[in-house]
Design a protein around this motif. Sequence first.
Motif, PDB file in Angstrom:
ATOM      1  N   GLN A   1      -1.860  10.660 -10.007  1.00 42.54           N
ATOM      2  CA  GLN A   1      -3.192  10.122  -9.695  1.00 42.54           C
ATOM      3  C   GLN A   1      -3.619  10.564  -8.310  1.00 42.54           C
ATOM      4  OE1 GLN A   1      -1.623   6.186 -10.527  1.00 42.54           O
ATOM      5  NE2 GLN A   1      -3.215   5.887 -12.055  1.00 42.54           N
ATOM      6  N   SER A   2      -3.455  11.870  -8.039  1.00 43.42           N
ATOM      7  CA  SER A   2      -3.652  12.350  -6.674  1.00 43.42           C
ATOM      8  C   SER A   2      -5.090  12.150  -6.191  1.00 43.42           C
ATOM      9  CB  SER A   2      -3.238  13.811  -6.571  1.00 43.42           C
ATOM     10  OG  SER A   2      -3.990  14.593  -7.454  1.00 43.42           O
ATOM     11  N   ARG A   3      -6.052  12.252  -7.128  1.00 48.32           N
ATOM     12  CA  ARG A   3      -7.437  12.080  -6.681  1.00 48.32           C
ATOM     13  C   ARG A   3      -7.706  10.655  -6.207  1.00 48.32           C
ATOM     14  NH1 ARG A   3     -12.112  15.294  -7.486  1.00 48.32           N
ATOM     15  NH2 ARG A   3     -13.437  13.595  -8.125  1.00 48.32           N
ATOM     16  N   GLN A   4      -7.161   9.686  -6.939  1.00 48.30           N
ATOM     17  CA  GLN A   4      -7.334   8.286  -6.517  1.00 48.30           C
ATOM     18  C   GLN A   4      -6.655   8.059  -5.174  1.00 48.30           C
ATOM     19  OE1 GLN A   4      -6.762   9.185  -9.646  1.00 48.30           O
ATOM     20  NE2 GLN A   4      -7.489   7.672 -11.113  1.00 48.30           N
ATOM     21  N   VAL A   5      -5.498   8.719  -5.002  1.00 42.82           N
ATOM     22  CA  VAL A   5      -4.793   8.578  -3.729  1.00 42.82           C
ATOM     23  C   VAL A   5      -5.643   9.163  -2.608  1.00 42.82           C
ATOM     24  CG1 VAL A   5      -2.766   9.309  -2.414  1.00 42.82           C
ATOM     25  CG2 VAL A   5      -2.497   8.519  -4.764  1.00 42.82           C
ATOM     26  N   CYS A   6      -6.146  10.387  -2.851  1.00 39.62           N
ATOM     27  CA  CYS A   6      -6.956  11.061  -1.827  1.00 39.62           C
ATOM     28  C   CYS A   6      -8.162  10.220  -1.408  1.00 39.62           C
ATOM     29  CB  CYS A   6      -7.468  12.400  -2.351  1.00 39.62           C
ATOM     30  SG  CYS A   6      -6.220  13.682  -2.328  1.00 39.62           S
ATOM     31  N   ALA A   7      -8.696   9.461  -2.351  1.00 42.29           N
ATOM     32  CA  ALA A   7      -9.893   8.683  -2.049  1.00 42.29           C
ATOM     33  C   ALA A   7      -9.576   7.493  -1.155  1.00 42.29           C
ATOM     34  CB  ALA A   7     -10.542   8.210  -3.351  1.00 42.29           C
ATOM     35  N   ARG A   8      -8.307   7.203  -0.967  1.00 40.38           N
ATOM     36  CA  ARG A   8      -7.949   5.985  -0.230  1.00 40.38           C
ATOM     37  C   ARG A   8      -7.147   6.225   1.039  1.00 40.38           C
ATOM     38  NH1 ARG A   8      -8.728   5.306  -5.200  1.00 40.38           N
ATOM     39  NH2 ARG A   8      -9.929   3.498  -5.879  1.00 40.38           N
ATOM     40  N   ILE A   9      -6.909   7.499   1.339  1.00 38.07           N
ATOM     41  CA  ILE A   9      -6.084   7.761   2.519  1.00 38.07           C
ATOM     42  C   ILE A   9      -6.858   8.520   3.590  1.00 38.07           C
ATOM     43  CG2 ILE A   9      -3.924   7.801   1.232  1.00 38.07           C
ATOM     44  CD1 ILE A   9      -4.083  10.901   1.408  1.00 38.07           C
ATOM     45  N   GLY A  10      -6.361   8.413   4.792  1.00 30.69           N
ATOM     46  CA  GLY A  10      -6.848   9.245   5.883  1.00 30.69           C
ATOM     47  C   GLY A  10      -5.632   9.935   6.462  1.00 30.69           C
ATOM     48  N   LEU A  11      -5.803  11.210   6.829  1.00 28.87           N
ATOM     49  CA  LEU A  11      -4.647  11.968   7.314  1.00 28.87           C
ATOM     50  C   LEU A  11      -4.985  12.626   8.642  1.00 28.87           C
ATOM     51  CD1 LEU A  11      -1.890  13.407   6.957  1.00 28.87           C
ATOM     52  CD2 LEU A  11      -3.087  15.130   5.619  1.00 28.87           C
ATOM     53  N   THR A  12      -4.157  12.381   9.631  1.00 28.81           N
ATOM     54  CA  THR A  12      -4.299  13.071  10.898  1.00 28.81           C
ATOM     55  C   THR A  12      -2.992  13.773  11.190  1.00 28.81           C
ATOM     56  OG1 THR A  12      -5.914  11.527  11.764  1.00 28.81           O
ATOM     57  CG2 THR A  12      -4.662  12.757  13.361  1.00 28.81           C
TER      58      THR A  12
ATOM     59  N   PRO B   1       0.814  -1.233   0.000  1.00 29.19           N
ATOM     60  CA  PRO B   1       0.000   0.000   0.000  1.00 29.19           C
ATOM     61  C   PRO B   1       0.842   1.274   0.000  1.00 29.19           C
ATOM     62  CG  PRO B   1      -0.762  -1.521   1.684  1.00 29.19           C
ATOM     63  CD  PRO B   1       0.498  -2.100   1.140  1.00 29.19           C
ATOM     64  N   ILE B   2       2.013   1.223   0.628  1.00 29.38           N
ATOM     65  CA  ILE B   2       2.868   2.413   0.614  1.00 29.38           C
ATOM     66  C   ILE B   2       4.212   2.044   0.018  1.00 29.38           C
ATOM     67  CG2 ILE B   2       3.966   4.226   1.987  1.00 29.38           C
ATOM     68  CD1 ILE B   2       1.901   3.786   4.147  1.00 29.38           C
ATOM     69  N   GLU B   3       4.544   2.713  -1.093  1.00 24.83           N
ATOM     70  CA  GLU B   3       5.837   2.496  -1.726  1.00 24.83           C
ATOM     71  C   GLU B   3       6.507   3.838  -1.956  1.00 24.83           C
ATOM     72  OE1 GLU B   3       5.738  -0.634  -5.166  1.00 24.83           O
ATOM     73  OE2 GLU B   3       3.883   0.520  -5.130  1.00 24.83           O
TER      74      GLU B   3
ATOM     75  N   VAL C   1      -5.180   3.325   3.761  1.00 20.04           N
ATOM     76  CA  VAL C   1      -3.914   3.760   4.340  1.00 20.04           C
ATOM     77  C   VAL C   1      -4.167   4.978   5.224  1.00 20.04           C
ATOM     78  CG1 VAL C   1      -1.627   4.703   3.828  1.00 20.04           C
ATOM     79  CG2 VAL C   1      -2.613   2.966   2.333  1.00 20.04           C
ATOM     80  N   ILE C   2      -3.579   4.967   6.409  1.00 22.93           N
ATOM     81  CA  ILE C   2      -3.741   6.118   7.296  1.00 22.93           C
ATOM     82  C   ILE C   2      -2.389   6.698   7.661  1.00 22.93           C
ATOM     83  CG2 ILE C   2      -4.561   6.878   9.562  1.00 22.93           C
ATOM     84  CD1 ILE C   2      -6.626   4.786   9.434  1.00 22.93           C
ATOM     85  N   PHE C   3      -2.304   8.024   7.599  1.00 20.02           N
ATOM     86  CA  PHE C   3      -1.100   8.701   8.046  1.00 20.02           C
ATOM     87  C   PHE C   3      -1.386   9.369   9.380  1.00 20.02           C
ATOM     88  CE2 PHE C   3      -1.038   8.898   3.384  1.00 20.02           C
ATOM     89  CZ  PHE C   3       0.077   8.110   3.179  1.00 20.02           C
ATOM     90  N   LEU C   4      -0.598   9.035  10.365  1.00 24.71           N
ATOM     91  CA  LEU C   4      -0.739   9.669  11.665  1.00 24.71           C
ATOM     92  C   LEU C   4       0.534  10.468  11.914  1.00 24.71           C
ATOM     93  CD1 LEU C   4      -2.046   6.565  13.648  1.00 24.71           C
ATOM     94  CD2 LEU C   4      -3.399   8.459  12.757  1.00 24.71           C
ATOM     95  N   ASP C   5       0.423  11.776  11.799  1.00 20.86           N
ATOM     96  CA  ASP C   5       1.605  12.615  11.951  1.00 20.86           C
ATOM     97  C   ASP C   5       1.683  13.113  13.392  1.00 20.86           C
ATOM     98  OD1 ASP C   5       3.860  14.008  11.395  1.00 20.86           O
ATOM     99  OD2 ASP C   5       2.887  15.611  10.264  1.00 20.86           O
ATOM    100  N   GLU C   6       2.546  12.516  14.160  1.00 15.31           N
ATOM    101  CA  GLU C   6       2.704  12.830  15.583  1.00 15.31           C
ATOM    102  C   GLU C   6       1.352  12.927  16.292  1.00 15.31           C
ATOM    103  OE1 GLU C   6       5.566  15.649  16.708  1.00 15.31           O
ATOM    104  OE2 GLU C   6       6.925  15.172  15.081  1.00 15.31           O
ATOM    105  N   PRO C   7       0.617  11.822  16.291  1.00 19.04           N
ATOM    106  CA  PRO C   7      -0.760  11.883  16.795  1.00 19.04           C
ATOM    107  C   PRO C   7      -0.871  12.191  18.277  1.00 19.04           C
ATOM    108  CG  PRO C   7      -0.095   9.612  16.434  1.00 19.04           C
ATOM    109  CD  PRO C   7       0.995  10.476  15.876  1.00 19.04           C
ATOM    110  N   THR C   8       0.185  11.961  19.058  1.00 17.89           N
ATOM    111  CA  THR C   8       0.036  12.164  20.504  1.00 17.89           C
ATOM    112  C   THR C   8       0.837  13.339  21.028  1.00 17.89           C
ATOM    113  OG1 THR C   8       1.846  10.676  21.033  1.00 17.89           O
ATOM    114  CG2 THR C   8      -0.335   9.699  20.871  1.00 17.89           C
ATOM    115  N   THR C   9       1.481  14.098  20.112  1.00 14.82           N
ATOM    116  CA  THR C   9       2.245  15.255  20.568  1.00 14.82           C
ATOM    117  C   THR C   9       1.320  16.249  21.248  1.00 14.82           C
ATOM    118  OG1 THR C   9       3.838  14.976  18.811  1.00 14.82           O
ATOM    119  CG2 THR C   9       3.747  17.137  19.812  1.00 14.82           C
ATOM    120  N   GLY C  10       1.678  16.643  22.460  1.00 15.90           N
ATOM    121  CA  GLY C  10       0.882  17.634  23.181  1.00 15.90           C
ATOM    122  C   GLY C  10      -0.313  17.058  23.916  1.00 15.90           C
ATOM    123  N   LEU C  11      -0.431  15.742  23.943  1.00 15.23           N
ATOM    124  CA  LEU C  11      -1.557  15.149  24.669  1.00 15.23           C
ATOM    125  C   LEU C  11      -1.124  14.715  26.064  1.00 15.23           C
ATOM    126  CD1 LEU C  11      -3.527  12.886  22.180  1.00 15.23           C
ATOM    127  CD2 LEU C  11      -3.925  15.252  22.841  1.00 15.23           C
TER     128      LEU C  11
END
Lengths: 278, 315
Positions: B72-83, B5-7, B157-167
Motif C-alpha cells: 500500500q505504498s501510495r497510501q503510505v506516501c500520502a501520510r509521510i514526510g521525509l527529510t 503509526p510506525i510498526e 509520520v515524519i522521517f528525519l534522516d540525520e537532519p542536523t548533519t553538516g549544520l
Amino acid sequence: MTSTLSAPSTEAPESSPDRANWHGANVWTQIVVLTGRSLRAVVKDPRIVVFSLLQPLIMLTLFSQVFGKALMSSIQTGSYINYLMPAILVTTGIGASLQSGVGLITDMKNGVLGRFRALPIRMGSVLLARSLADLFRTAVQLVILLCAAAVLFGFSPKGGLLGTFSAWLLALMVSWSLTWVFLAIASWVRKEEVMQSVGFLAMFPLMFASSAFVPLDALPNWLSVVARVNPLTYAVDASRDLSLALPVGTGVLSAVGASAVLLLVGAFFAIKGFRRPL
Amino acid sequence: MARPPIEVENVTKDFGKFKALDDVSLRVPEGNVLGLLGHNGAGKTTLVNILSTLSPPTGGTARIAGYDVVRQSRQVCARIGLTGQFAAVDEQLSGLDNLVLIARLLGAGKRAAKQRAEELLTLFELTEAAKRPARTYSGGMRRRLDLAASLVGHPDVIFLDEPTTGLDPTSRMGLWQIVENLVDDGTTVLLTTQYLDEADRLADSITVLSSGKVVASGTAEELKAEVGQRTATATLADPAEAPRALEALGRAGLSPVHDEQRHAVTAPVNASHELAVVVRALDEAGIEVSGLGLGEPTLDDVYLNLAHHASESAA
C-alpha cells in the motif's frame, strides 16, 4: 490513528478537513504540474535554450557555407540548404532527446526526484512530464533554427510552409520517441558521464554514416551500406520528402512506425528502470 | 484499538551478501519521537528508505499508519514526510515554488497550495528568501526548506534522516526547536542521528543500531544510566606530575588514562559524585590541577559500553 486492526483498510483514515483531499493529485494534474515545473526551469534560465541552439547553428553555418558549394553537384534537389535543413531538424531533435536523459540523471542527483518518490504520485507522470517539457523546448528550438535558416541562408523548400511544418512535426516525433529511449538508458545507467559518452558514441556514427549531409551515392561504398541500414537515414529522408515536396512514399510511414515502437519499448524500460530504488 | 503509526517487524535488508538490516523490530506510539542512533553504515538510512517506500525490505513487514509499505505504498506516501541527509529541493525553483509544487502534487488547489506554502515559509522564517532560487540558499536555509517541503501535506509520520548533519550549531539548535514544535502538535517522528545529545534532547525513546542490528533500546535516561560512563578529565598544572596522578587515581579505585596531548589524566566515572573522588585523590596527593571537566557520554561510549557488556556476557 483511526485505522483499525480488523481492517487493513485501503480507505483513508479520518483526518482533519483541511487535509481531506491532500492524498495525491490525479494523474492529469500530476503531469501538468510537473511539466510546468520543468518548463519553468527553462524559462528562468534561458541559457539552456541558447546554448543548446549553438551546436545546431554552428553545424548549419558550417555545412551550408563550407560544404554547400562543393556538394551542390551531387544534389539534384536545388540548393544545399534546402537539402541540409531537414537533416539539421532531425539531428537537433535527437541531440535534444539525449539531453533529456542527461537532465533526468541531474534531477536524480539533485535529490528532488527522491522527494517525488516519497510522494503519492506515479513515476510514469514524472517521466512523461520531463519528456513533454523537453519536447516543448525542442519544438521552440527547431522553430528558431528554421527561422534562422530562412533569414540567413535562404532556406525555402519546395514543400512550402506546409511541407516545412510536416517535416518539423516528423522531427519532433522522432525526437520524442528517442527521448524515451534515452530516458530508459538514463534510468538504468544513472551516471552523467556514462550517459554523455553513450550518447556521443551513438550520435556521431549515426549522423555521418547516413544521408543527413550528403546523398548516399556520394558516400564510399562501405559507408553507404552502413547508411542504408541506419535508421537516421530513414528519418532524414522522410523529413526531406515532406519539406521538399518529394513523392511521399513508405518512408514517412516507416518513420512513424519505428518511432512508435521505440517510444513503447523506451517507455516500458524507462518506467521499469526508474522505479528501481536510488 | 489504535495501531501505532510506525510498526516494524523482523525487517531484514540484504544488498547481495551484505546484511544492511538484520531482523529489526520496533514500534513508535502516536505522537512519540524515536531516536534511531548509530554510526554511518549502521543501517539507519536503509531503514528510513524502507519505511518511506523508497526501497522494499528483503524480509519482514513494516506498516505506516496501518498501511503496508510494500503493498500500500501510495497510501503510505500520502501520510509521510521525509527529510533526508541531503536537502531534496529543486535548486532552480524558488522556495515558494518548491512548496507550491509539492502541495499541488499532493492534490491541493492553486490557492490552497499557495496559502500552505506561505504558511510554512513564515513558520520556517524563509519569507524573505521566498522568491529566490533555492540554489542561492545557505545550508541551514536549504535544510529548513526541505523540512518545510516534507510537512506540506500535514503528514502523520515524519522521517528525519540525520537532519542536523553538516549544520552549524545555530542552525542545529533552530532545527531542534522546529522538531520540538512539531512533536507538540502530535506528529509521530522517527529521527536518525549519530549524536547522543541530539537523540537525548528530542527523542522519547532511543533505539541503537549497529551493523544492521538493534543492540539496545529504551529511554534516553535508561540508556545513559546503562552507559553510565562519563569521562572525568583533570588537566595538570605540571605535566611531569602525570605518573603520580595516575597512581593516585588508581589507588582511589579508578582506571585512569594519560592524555599526553592535553597534559591531562582522564578516567571513566560512573556518576557525577565520582568526580569528587577524582578531586579528593589528586588533592591528597598534592597535585595541582588547572582544569577539571566531566564529558557527556557520546555515541562512542554507548558502543564501547555495549561491546563491553557483550564481551562480559560472553566470558
